[in-house]
Scaffold this motif. Sequence first.
Motif, PDB file in Angstrom:
ATOM      1  N   LEU A  37       1.285  -6.450   0.260  1.00  0.00           N
ATOM      2  CA  LEU A  37       2.046  -5.217   0.713  1.00  0.00           C
ATOM      3  C   LEU A  37       1.816  -3.951  -0.024  1.00  0.00           C
ATOM      4  O   LEU A  37       1.674  -2.858   0.261  1.00  0.00           O
ATOM      5  N   LEU A  38       2.145  -4.232  -1.213  1.00  0.00           N
ATOM      6  CA  LEU A  38       2.214  -3.344  -2.307  1.00  0.00           C
ATOM      7  C   LEU A  38       0.908  -2.699  -2.677  1.00  0.00           C
ATOM      8  O   LEU A  38       0.705  -1.306  -2.896  1.00  0.00           O
ATOM      9  N   GLN A  39      -0.093  -3.518  -2.573  1.00  0.00           N
ATOM     10  CA  GLN A  39      -1.586  -3.034  -2.942  1.00  0.00           C
ATOM     11  C   GLN A  39      -2.171  -2.267  -1.891  1.00  0.00           C
ATOM     12  O   GLN A  39      -2.503  -1.347  -2.212  1.00  0.00           O
ATOM     13  N   ASP A  40      -1.527  -2.440  -0.501  1.00  0.00           N
ATOM     14  CA  ASP A  40      -1.903  -1.461   0.532  1.00  0.00           C
ATOM     15  C   ASP A  40      -1.286  -0.233   0.312  1.00  0.00           C
ATOM     16  O   ASP A  40      -1.959   0.863   0.615  1.00  0.00           O
ATOM     17  N   ALA A  41       0.018  -0.446   0.120  1.00  0.00           N
ATOM     18  CA  ALA A  41       0.920   0.853  -0.168  1.00  0.00           C
ATOM     19  C   ALA A  41       0.118   1.680  -1.379  1.00  0.00           C
ATOM     20  O   ALA A  41       0.410   3.245  -1.602  1.00  0.00           O
ATOM     21  N   ALA A  42      -0.197   1.132  -2.424  1.00  0.00           N
ATOM     22  CA  ALA A  42      -0.801   1.765  -3.682  1.00  0.00           C
ATOM     23  C   ALA A  42      -2.201   2.672  -3.073  1.00  0.00           C
ATOM     24  O   ALA A  42      -2.437   3.538  -3.818  1.00  0.00           O
ATOM     25  N   GLU A  43      -2.826   2.231  -2.163  1.00  0.00           N
ATOM     26  CA  GLU A  43      -4.186   2.931  -1.584  1.00  0.00           C
ATOM     27  C   GLU A  43      -3.679   4.283  -0.921  1.00  0.00           C
ATOM     28  O   GLU A  43      -4.381   5.180  -0.848  1.00  0.00           O
ATOM     29  N   GLY A  44      -2.264   4.362  -0.636  1.00  0.00           N
ATOM     30  CA  GLY A  44      -1.735   5.494   0.223  1.00  0.00           C
ATOM     31  C   GLY A  44      -2.244   5.479   1.670  1.00  0.00           C
ATOM     32  O   GLY A  44      -2.987   4.663   1.978  1.00  0.00           O
ATOM     33  N   ASP A  45      -1.645   6.493   2.501  1.00  0.00           N
ATOM     34  CA  ASP A  45      -2.025   6.772   3.671  1.00  0.00           C
ATOM     35  C   ASP A  45      -3.292   7.444   3.787  1.00  0.00           C
ATOM     36  O   ASP A  45      -3.904   7.969   2.776  1.00  0.00           O
ATOM     37  N   SER A  46      -3.616   8.049   4.893  1.00  0.00           N
ATOM     38  CA  SER A  46      -5.130   8.710   5.243  1.00  0.00           C
ATOM     39  C   SER A  46      -4.857  10.079   4.455  1.00  0.00           C
ATOM     40  O   SER A  46      -5.939  10.594   4.256  1.00  0.00           O
ATOM     41  N   GLU A  47      -3.553  10.398   3.864  1.00  0.00           N
ATOM     42  CA  GLU A  47      -3.837  11.735   3.093  1.00  0.00           C
ATOM     43  C   GLU A  47      -3.236  11.440   1.667  1.00  0.00           C
ATOM     44  O   GLU A  47      -3.243  12.188   1.001  1.00  0.00           O
ATOM     45  N   GLY A  48      -3.388  10.251   1.430  1.00  0.00           N
ATOM     46  CA  GLY A  48      -3.192   9.973  -0.158  1.00  0.00           C
ATOM     47  C   GLY A  48      -1.977   9.699  -0.434  1.00  0.00           C
ATOM     48  O   GLY A  48      -1.477   9.461  -1.688  1.00  0.00           O
ATOM     49  N   VAL A  49      -0.947   9.815   0.450  1.00  0.00           N
ATOM     50  CA  VAL A  49       0.422   9.639   0.131  1.00  0.00           C
ATOM     51  C   VAL A  49       1.086   8.499   0.020  1.00  0.00           C
ATOM     52  O   VAL A  49       0.634   7.428   1.036  1.00  0.00           O
ATOM     53  N   ILE A  50       1.645   7.876  -1.085  1.00  0.00           N
ATOM     54  CA  ILE A  50       2.110   6.488  -1.055  1.00  0.00           C
ATOM     55  C   ILE A  50       3.596   6.596  -0.483  1.00  0.00           C
ATOM     56  O   ILE A  50       4.545   7.436  -0.867  1.00  0.00           O
ATOM     57  N   ASN A  51       3.997   5.607   0.046  1.00  0.00           N
ATOM     58  CA  ASN A  51       5.144   5.395   0.894  1.00  0.00           C
ATOM     59  C   ASN A  51       6.343   5.270  -0.220  1.00  0.00           C
ATOM     60  O   ASN A  51       6.204   4.584  -1.139  1.00  0.00           O
ATOM     61  N   PRO A  52       7.543   6.025  -0.019  1.00  0.00           N
ATOM     62  CA  PRO A  52       8.691   6.036  -0.932  1.00  0.00           C
ATOM     63  C   PRO A  52       9.177   4.798  -1.044  1.00  0.00           C
ATOM     64  O   PRO A  52       9.924   4.496  -2.147  1.00  0.00           O
ATOM     65  N   TYR A  53       9.329   3.782   0.142  1.00  0.00           N
ATOM     66  CA  TYR A  53       9.901   2.762   0.238  1.00  0.00           C
ATOM     67  C   TYR A  53       9.109   1.775  -0.812  1.00  0.00           C
ATOM     68  O   TYR A  53       9.667   0.784  -1.414  1.00  0.00           O
ATOM     69  N   ALA A  54       7.670   1.826  -0.640  1.00  0.00           N
ATOM     70  CA  ALA A  54       7.130   0.874  -1.665  1.00  0.00           C
ATOM     71  C   ALA A  54       7.336   1.287  -2.942  1.00  0.00           C
ATOM     72  O   ALA A  54       7.252   0.285  -3.820  1.00  0.00           O
ATOM     73  N   ASP A  55       7.185   2.567  -3.295  1.00  0.00           N
ATOM     74  CA  ASP A  55       7.667   3.079  -4.650  1.00  0.00           C
ATOM     75  C   ASP A  55       9.150   2.232  -4.883  1.00  0.00           C
ATOM     76  O   ASP A  55       9.231   1.976  -6.224  1.00  0.00           O
ATOM     77  N   ALA A  56      10.170   2.586  -4.123  1.00  0.00           N
ATOM     78  CA  ALA A  56      11.393   1.919  -4.637  1.00  0.00           C
ATOM     79  C   ALA A  56      11.327   0.358  -4.552  1.00  0.00           C
ATOM     80  O   ALA A  56      11.998  -0.056  -5.573  1.00  0.00           O
ATOM     81  N   VAL A  57      10.483  -0.211  -3.940  1.00  0.00           N
ATOM     82  CA  VAL A  57      10.626  -1.570  -4.022  1.00  0.00           C
ATOM     83  C   VAL A  57       9.758  -1.887  -5.432  1.00  0.00           C
ATOM     84  O   VAL A  57      10.217  -2.780  -6.290  1.00  0.00           O
ATOM     85  N   ALA A  58       8.802  -1.415  -5.846  1.00  0.00           N
ATOM     86  CA  ALA A  58       8.152  -1.611  -6.989  1.00  0.00           C
ATOM     87  C   ALA A  58       9.083  -1.083  -8.106  1.00  0.00           C
ATOM     88  O   ALA A  58       9.116  -2.075  -9.220  1.00  0.00           O
ATOM     89  N   ARG A  59       9.894   0.022  -8.122  1.00  0.00           N
ATOM     90  CA  ARG A  59      10.742   0.083  -9.407  1.00  0.00           C
ATOM     91  C   ARG A  59      11.837  -0.808  -9.449  1.00  0.00           C
ATOM     92  O   ARG A  59      12.267  -1.446 -10.468  1.00  0.00           O
ATOM     93  N   ALA A  60      12.361  -1.498  -8.027  1.00  0.00           N
ATOM     94  CA  ALA A  60      13.285  -2.619  -8.257  1.00  0.00           C
ATOM     95  C   ALA A  60      12.635  -3.835  -8.977  1.00  0.00           C
ATOM     96  O   ALA A  60      13.478  -4.361  -9.640  1.00  0.00           O
ATOM     97  N   LEU A  61      11.665  -4.256  -8.524  1.00  0.00           N
ATOM     98  CA  LEU A  61      10.828  -5.188  -9.170  1.00  0.00           C
ATOM     99  C   LEU A  61      10.790  -5.276 -10.598  1.00  0.00           C
ATOM    100  O   LEU A  61      10.686  -6.284 -11.404  1.00  0.00           O
ATOM    101  N   LEU A  62      10.766  -3.953 -10.767  1.00  0.00           N
ATOM    102  CA  LEU A  62      10.305  -3.588 -12.586  1.00  0.00           C
ATOM    103  C   LEU A  62      11.532  -3.450 -13.255  1.00  0.00           C
ATOM    104  O   LEU A  62      11.839  -3.126 -14.291  1.00  0.00           O
TER     105      LEU A  62
END
Length: 65
Positions: A37-62
């Motif tokens: 899921l995070l790998q897909d999010a790292a690629e961003g959406d069609s405009e290259g924008v990364i989902n802020p929720y994925a960023d929040a999950v990544a920060r929590a994991l770290l």
Amino acid sequence: MSEDHISTAASLEQAIESLRQGNPLVDASLRGPLAELLQDAAEGDSEGVINPYADAVARALLRRP
């Protein structure tokens, strides 16, 4: 690319790697799917924008604010 985008992408990559290395914060059965899921999010959406929720999950994991 903005500095925020770079730091978000770096956080996602570090979180993905931590999951692949067996991050103890996450149940073993969820590590693979969450990494995907995070790998897909790292690629961003069609405009290259990364989902802020994925960023929040990544920060929590770290354990980052």
